[in-house]
Design a protein around this motif. Structure first.
Motif, PDB file in Angstrom:
ATOM      1  N   PHE A 146       0.802  -1.218   0.000  1.00 21.30           N
ATOM      2  CA  PHE A 146       0.000   0.000   0.000  1.00 21.30           C
ATOM      3  C   PHE A 146       0.842   1.278   0.000  1.00 21.30           C
ATOM      4  O   PHE A 146       0.287   2.388   0.010  1.00 21.30           O
ATOM      5  CB  PHE A 146      -0.942   0.008   1.211  1.00 21.30           C
ATOM      6  N   GLY A 147       2.165   1.146   0.001  1.00 18.02           N
ATOM      7  CA  GLY A 147       3.022   2.322  -0.070  1.00 18.02           C
ATOM      8  C   GLY A 147       2.980   3.200   1.154  1.00 18.02           C
ATOM      9  O   GLY A 147       3.119   4.425   1.067  1.00 18.02           O
ATOM     10  N   LEU A 148       2.792   2.587   2.335  1.00 19.80           N
ATOM     11  CA  LEU A 148       2.757   3.326   3.594  1.00 19.80           C
ATOM     12  C   LEU A 148       3.922   2.861   4.466  1.00 19.80           C
ATOM     13  O   LEU A 148       3.921   1.737   4.961  1.00 19.80           O
ATOM     14  CB  LEU A 148       1.424   3.104   4.319  1.00 19.80           C
ATOM     15  N   ALA A 149       4.910   3.718   4.635  1.00 22.82           N
ATOM     16  CA  ALA A 149       6.111   3.338   5.375  1.00 22.82           C
ATOM     17  C   ALA A 149       5.812   3.207   6.862  1.00 22.82           C
ATOM     18  O   ALA A 149       5.224   4.105   7.480  1.00 22.82           O
ATOM     19  CB  ALA A 149       7.204   4.385   5.149  1.00 22.82           C
ATOM     20  N   ILE A 150       6.196   2.067   7.445  1.00 24.76           N
ATOM     21  CA  ILE A 150       6.014   1.823   8.873  1.00 24.76           C
ATOM     22  C   ILE A 150       7.256   1.142   9.430  1.00 24.76           C
ATOM     23  O   ILE A 150       8.124   0.687   8.681  1.00 24.76           O
ATOM     24  CB  ILE A 150       4.782   0.929   9.159  1.00 24.76           C
ATOM     25  N   ARG A 151       7.313   1.072  10.766  1.00 23.13           N
ATOM     26  CA  ARG A 151       8.360   0.294  11.447  1.00 23.13           C
ATOM     27  C   ARG A 151       7.661  -0.804  12.245  1.00 23.13           C
ATOM     28  O   ARG A 151       7.178  -0.554  13.358  1.00 23.13           O
ATOM     29  CB  ARG A 151       9.178   1.208  12.361  1.00 23.13           C
ATOM     30  N   PRO A 152       7.562  -2.007  11.708  1.00 27.43           N
ATOM     31  CA  PRO A 152       6.747  -3.068  12.320  1.00 27.43           C
ATOM     32  C   PRO A 152       7.113  -3.375  13.762  1.00 27.43           C
ATOM     33  O   PRO A 152       6.241  -3.727  14.565  1.00 27.43           O
ATOM     34  CB  PRO A 152       6.991  -4.273  11.414  1.00 27.43           C
ATOM     35  N   GLU A 196       3.087  13.430   2.992  1.00 28.33           N
ATOM     36  CA  GLU A 196       3.175  11.979   2.858  1.00 28.33           C
ATOM     37  C   GLU A 196       1.793  11.337   2.824  1.00 28.33           C
ATOM     38  O   GLU A 196       1.532  10.405   2.057  1.00 28.33           O
ATOM     39  CB  GLU A 196       3.998  11.397   4.009  1.00 28.33           C
ATOM     40  N   LEU A 197       0.877  11.854   3.655  1.00 29.64           N
ATOM     41  CA  LEU A 197      -0.489  11.329   3.667  1.00 29.64           C
ATOM     42  C   LEU A 197      -1.164  11.564   2.318  1.00 29.64           C
ATOM     43  O   LEU A 197      -1.819  10.667   1.777  1.00 29.64           O
ATOM     44  CB  LEU A 197      -1.289  12.005   4.777  1.00 29.64           C
ATOM     45  N   PHE A 198      -1.010  12.755   1.762  1.00 30.48           N
ATOM     46  CA  PHE A 198      -1.650  13.068   0.482  1.00 30.48           C
ATOM     47  C   PHE A 198      -1.139  12.158  -0.628  1.00 30.48           C
ATOM     48  O   PHE A 198      -1.904  11.720  -1.497  1.00 30.48           O
ATOM     49  CB  PHE A 198      -1.404  14.532   0.117  1.00 30.48           C
ATOM     50  N   ILE A 199       0.148  11.867  -0.610  1.00 32.50           N
ATOM     51  CA  ILE A 199       0.710  10.953  -1.616  1.00 32.50           C
ATOM     52  C   ILE A 199       0.056   9.582  -1.505  1.00 32.50           C
ATOM     53  O   ILE A 199      -0.338   8.966  -2.514  1.00 32.50           O
ATOM     54  CB  ILE A 199       2.240  10.850  -1.451  1.00 32.50           C
ATOM     55  N   ALA A 200      -0.096   9.088  -0.278  1.00 32.04           N
ATOM     56  CA  ALA A 200      -0.705   7.770  -0.067  1.00 32.04           C
ATOM     57  C   ALA A 200      -2.167   7.762  -0.501  1.00 32.04           C
ATOM     58  O   ALA A 200      -2.640   6.790  -1.122  1.00 32.04           O
ATOM     59  CB  ALA A 200      -0.585   7.372   1.404  1.00 32.04           C
ATOM     60  N   LEU A 201      -2.910   8.833  -0.192  1.00 31.94           N
ATOM     61  CA  LEU A 201      -4.326   8.885  -0.568  1.00 31.94           C
ATOM     62  C   LEU A 201      -4.488   8.960  -2.073  1.00 31.94           C
ATOM     63  O   LEU A 201      -5.394   8.318  -2.646  1.00 31.94           O
ATOM     64  CB  LEU A 201      -5.002  10.083   0.094  1.00 31.94           C
ATOM     65  N   ARG A 203      -2.441   7.736  -4.267  1.00 26.00           N
ATOM     66  CA  ARG A 203      -2.088   6.415  -4.780  1.00 26.00           C
ATOM     67  C   ARG A 203      -3.269   5.465  -4.640  1.00 26.00           C
ATOM     68  O   ARG A 203      -3.586   4.708  -5.563  1.00 26.00           O
ATOM     69  CB  ARG A 203      -0.867   5.863  -4.034  1.00 26.00           C
ATOM     70  N   PHE A 204      -3.940   5.522  -3.495  1.00 20.43           N
ATOM     71  CA  PHE A 204      -5.109   4.668  -3.269  1.00 20.43           C
ATOM     72  C   PHE A 204      -6.232   5.030  -4.237  1.00 20.43           C
ATOM     73  O   PHE A 204      -6.877   4.157  -4.824  1.00 20.43           O
ATOM     74  CB  PHE A 204      -5.577   4.835  -1.827  1.00 20.43           C
ATOM     75  N   ARG A 205      -6.456   6.324  -4.441  1.00 20.04           N
ATOM     76  CA  ARG A 205      -7.485   6.771  -5.386  1.00 20.04           C
ATOM     77  C   ARG A 205      -7.168   6.330  -6.810  1.00 20.04           C
ATOM     78  O   ARG A 205      -8.037   5.824  -7.531  1.00 20.04           O
ATOM     79  CB  ARG A 205      -7.591   8.293  -5.344  1.00 20.04           C
ATOM     80  N   ASP A 206      -5.915   6.501  -7.210  1.00 20.13           N
ATOM     81  CA  ASP A 206      -5.534   6.155  -8.578  1.00 20.13           C
ATOM     82  C   ASP A 206      -5.626   4.661  -8.841  1.00 20.13           C
ATOM     83  O   ASP A 206      -5.703   4.232  -9.999  1.00 20.13           O
ATOM     84  CB  ASP A 206      -4.111   6.663  -8.868  1.00 20.13           C
ATOM     85  N   GLY A 207      -5.612   3.869  -7.760  1.00 18.88           N
ATOM     86  CA  GLY A 207      -5.787   2.432  -7.895  1.00 18.88           C
ATOM     87  C   GLY A 207      -7.251   2.022  -7.896  1.00 18.88           C
ATOM     88  O   GLY A 207      -7.561   0.815  -7.887  1.00 18.88           O
ATOM     89  N   GLY A 208      -8.168   2.992  -7.910  1.00 22.12           N
ATOM     90  CA  GLY A 208      -9.594   2.688  -7.964  1.00 22.12           C
ATOM     91  C   GLY A 208     -10.314   2.787  -6.641  1.00 22.12           C
ATOM     92  O   GLY A 208     -11.527   2.558  -6.576  1.00 22.12           O
ATOM     93  N   GLY A 209      -9.588   3.103  -5.558  1.00 27.59           N
ATOM     94  CA  GLY A 209     -10.226   3.234  -4.260  1.00 27.59           C
ATOM     95  C   GLY A 209     -10.986   4.546  -4.137  1.00 27.59           C
ATOM     96  O   GLY A 209     -10.755   5.501  -4.888  1.00 27.59           O
ATOM     97  N   ALA A 210     -11.919   4.586  -3.202  1.00 20.13           N
ATOM     98  CA  ALA A 210     -12.684   5.810  -2.917  1.00 20.13           C
ATOM     99  C   ALA A 210     -12.316   6.308  -1.534  1.00 20.13           C
ATOM    100  O   ALA A 210     -12.071   5.512  -0.623  1.00 20.13           O
ATOM    101  CB  ALA A 210     -14.180   5.537  -3.007  1.00 20.13           C
ATOM    102  N   VAL A 211     -12.266   7.622  -1.360  1.00 17.24           N
ATOM    103  CA  VAL A 211     -11.905   8.235  -0.085  1.00 17.24           C
ATOM    104  C   VAL A 211     -12.942   9.299   0.267  1.00 17.24           C
ATOM    105  O   VAL A 211     -13.333  10.097  -0.598  1.00 17.24           O
ATOM    106  CB  VAL A 211     -10.505   8.892  -0.143  1.00 17.24           C
TER     107      VAL A 211
END
Length: 527
Positions: A146-152, A196-201, A203-211
């Motif tokens: 999902f392109g969201l950087a985390i530290r597990p 960073e949040l806007f980039i992730a949103l 990306r999700f939208r461009d993949g067909g997701g709705a926000v």
């Protein structure tokens, strides 16, 4: 009506193929609480591949509407339609199963668990037996997907607000959400984290997701969204293509009249020169984890002045506010109230000396959410006549006091005995600010007071701070909004990594200079 208009008048997205159905349709949604119309006859469509903003004043019904969509509340009328079929969500897990997930303004993570543990908590796909190494590996896979950087491996309680938000979003997306709902997602984020949040949103939208994004920040709505719907008093008053509207038109729809924020608040009178009400000398302070957050800070407040404190979130602002209000004792240095050295931190002593405090986290630090509006309104005065004192506490007087407080700041109460958590965040903030101004005869420390407020409430809040200044109060305004700092401040103090970089007269301050100081450059370099 052109090809982009629906029969009921709401504009259809321009970039969708003809006939593309909405992922979500709300038809005549109604939700009522005792004495309150939260939502009435709300109808709107949310399409795939779109970011849809929900805009409105505090208490307009935005969060309630989304709580209906996600199964936290049951509608009292109307229909929820997902992919063309009418649905009923008895609980949030039913909405999640249908592909609808919400990230709330106040995160719902377990602070003592790791990121990986939070992601797998309560997930039906989490194997019964899974090692820490395996769930961390799974978390990394989700992060990459999902392109969201985390530290597990990181413990959630040690993360910044932006990092915690990414975990919340990732947790929702990992459950298969096709519609992501975000409630005030940028309220506690730094500018870098917002980007960073806007980039992730996107990306999700461009993949067909709705926000669906609930926000008061018009500049962010104009930059990020494709469509925007406006609620006023629980009713839908308009839906627009973002590219075809303007902030001024949205504000007029939202409030019912044009509103603009002043760029300056001229002083109403001259304040006589008096000794400084509060002085810090070489103060160093640690946070609860023992980490130094303030280092060698010397600061003198002035009566009848607003001192703006600028800095990226997390650079010592909470600790500075706590030292100024007696909530935290400095590890080194001294604090003086009206010229008298304070021997130990005691917020009650500071309050009696006329120091008011609006904390940045109102629910955790300013309010008792489970108590009533009346009980929260009198927290500063419950022991004083006529509310309290020798003859005990009078709940009748407390109710009357709360109603007077609410009327003064324009908050409509169904009843003073309702739990204060039932009010919108903005209305909670208005009550807190008025309560603290009442006791702030000498100093008022306001930490991010406009967070979560709509433009009308922000305008009212700024007027309240300016009036306190004109009454001779020394006001400390902490804000990440430089427009707010420049509009209100007489002097600007800049914090970076816990150090006071400079204190500059407003007439000598500009964005480039303040921005350079915020990034750690010295005053000579910034100049």
């Amino acid at each position: 009506m052109d090809e982009h208009e629906r029969s009921e008048g709401a504009p259809r997205p321009l970039n969708l193929a003809p006939g593309t159905p909405p992922v979500l349709t709300l038809s005549g949604i109604c939700k009522y609480f005792p004495g309150v119309i939260a939502n009435e006859d709300v109808s709107l469509d949310v399409f795939p591949g779109q970011i849809h903003a929900l805009l409105g004043e505090n208490g307009a019904g935005k969060s309630t509407l989304m709580n209906v969509v996600t199964g936290l509340y049951q509608p009292d009328g109307g229909e929820i339609i997902v992919d063309g079929y009418g649905v009923t969500f008895a609980a949030p897990d039913a909405a999640i199963a249908a592909g609808i997930g919400m990230v709330h303004q106040h995160f719902k993570l377990v602070s003592r668990f790791t990121v990986a543990e939070n992601l797998h908590l309560g997930w039906s796909e989490t194997p019964r037996r899974l090692s820490a190494r395996q769930i961390e590996a799974n978390a990394r896979t989700l992060s990459e997907k999902f392109g969201l950087a985390i530290r597990p491996e990181a413990v959630v309680g040690t993360l910044s607000a932006g990092e915690q938000q990414r975990v919340e979003i990732l947790r929702v997306l990992s459950r298969g959400a096709r519609l992501l709902i975000l409630d005030e997602p940028t309220a506690v984020l730094s500018p870098v984290e917002v980007g960073e949040l806007f980039i992730a949103l996107r990306r999700f939208r461009d993949g067909g997701g709705a926000v669906i994004i609930i926000s008061h920040k018009l500049d962010e709505i104009m930059a990020l969204t494709d469509r925007v719907s406006v609620l006023r008093h629980g009713r839908l008053v308009g839906t627009h293509l973002t590219a075809s509207t303007t902030p001024a038109l949205l504000v007029a729809e939202m409030i019912g009249r044009p509103v603009t924020l002043a760029t300056s608040y001229p002083r109403g009178n001259e304040v006589p020169v008096t000794p400084s009400p509060l002085v810090l000398e070489e103060v160093t302070a640690r946070d609860d984890g023992g980490i130094i957050r303030l280092e060698g800070v010397t600061l003198s407040l002035r009566a009848g002045e607003i001192l703006g404190v600028a800095g990226v979130t997390g650079n010592g602002q909470p600790e500075l506010a706590e030292v100024l209000t007696g909530l935290r004792a400095p590890d080194q240095g001294s604090v003086a109230l009206d010229g008298v050295a304070v021997k130990q931190a005691d917020p009650a002593v500071f309050a009696r000396a006329g120091v008011g405090h609006v904390p940045e986290d109102r629910l955790r630090r300013a309010l008792a959410p489970s108590l009533s509006v009346a009980e929260n309104a009198v927290l500063r005065e419950y022991a004083q006549a006529p509310i309290g004192g020798r003859f005990g506490f009078s709940i009748v007087r407390a109710r009357e006091f709360a109603q007077l407080l609410a009327d003064k700041v324009g908050v409509k109460l169904p009843g003073a005995m309702m739990p204060i958590r039932g009010l919108s965040g903005g209305n909670q903030q208005r009550l807190v600010l008025e309560r603290e101004i009442r006791i702030a005869s000498r100093v008022l420390v306001a930490s991010y007071p406009s967070r979560g407020l709509d433009i009308g409430a922000i305008a009212a809040m700024r007027e309240m701070l300016a009036k306190a200044r004109d009454a001779g109060v020394a006001v400390v305004l902490m804000s990440e909004d430089l427009d707010e700092i420049f509009a209100l401040s007489d002097r600007v103090a800049v914090l970076c990594a816990g150090r006071l970089m400079a204190v500059i007269d407003r007439c000598d301050a500009d964005r480039d200079r303040i921005g350079a100081l915020m990034s750690g450059r010295t005053q000579a370099e910034a100049a």
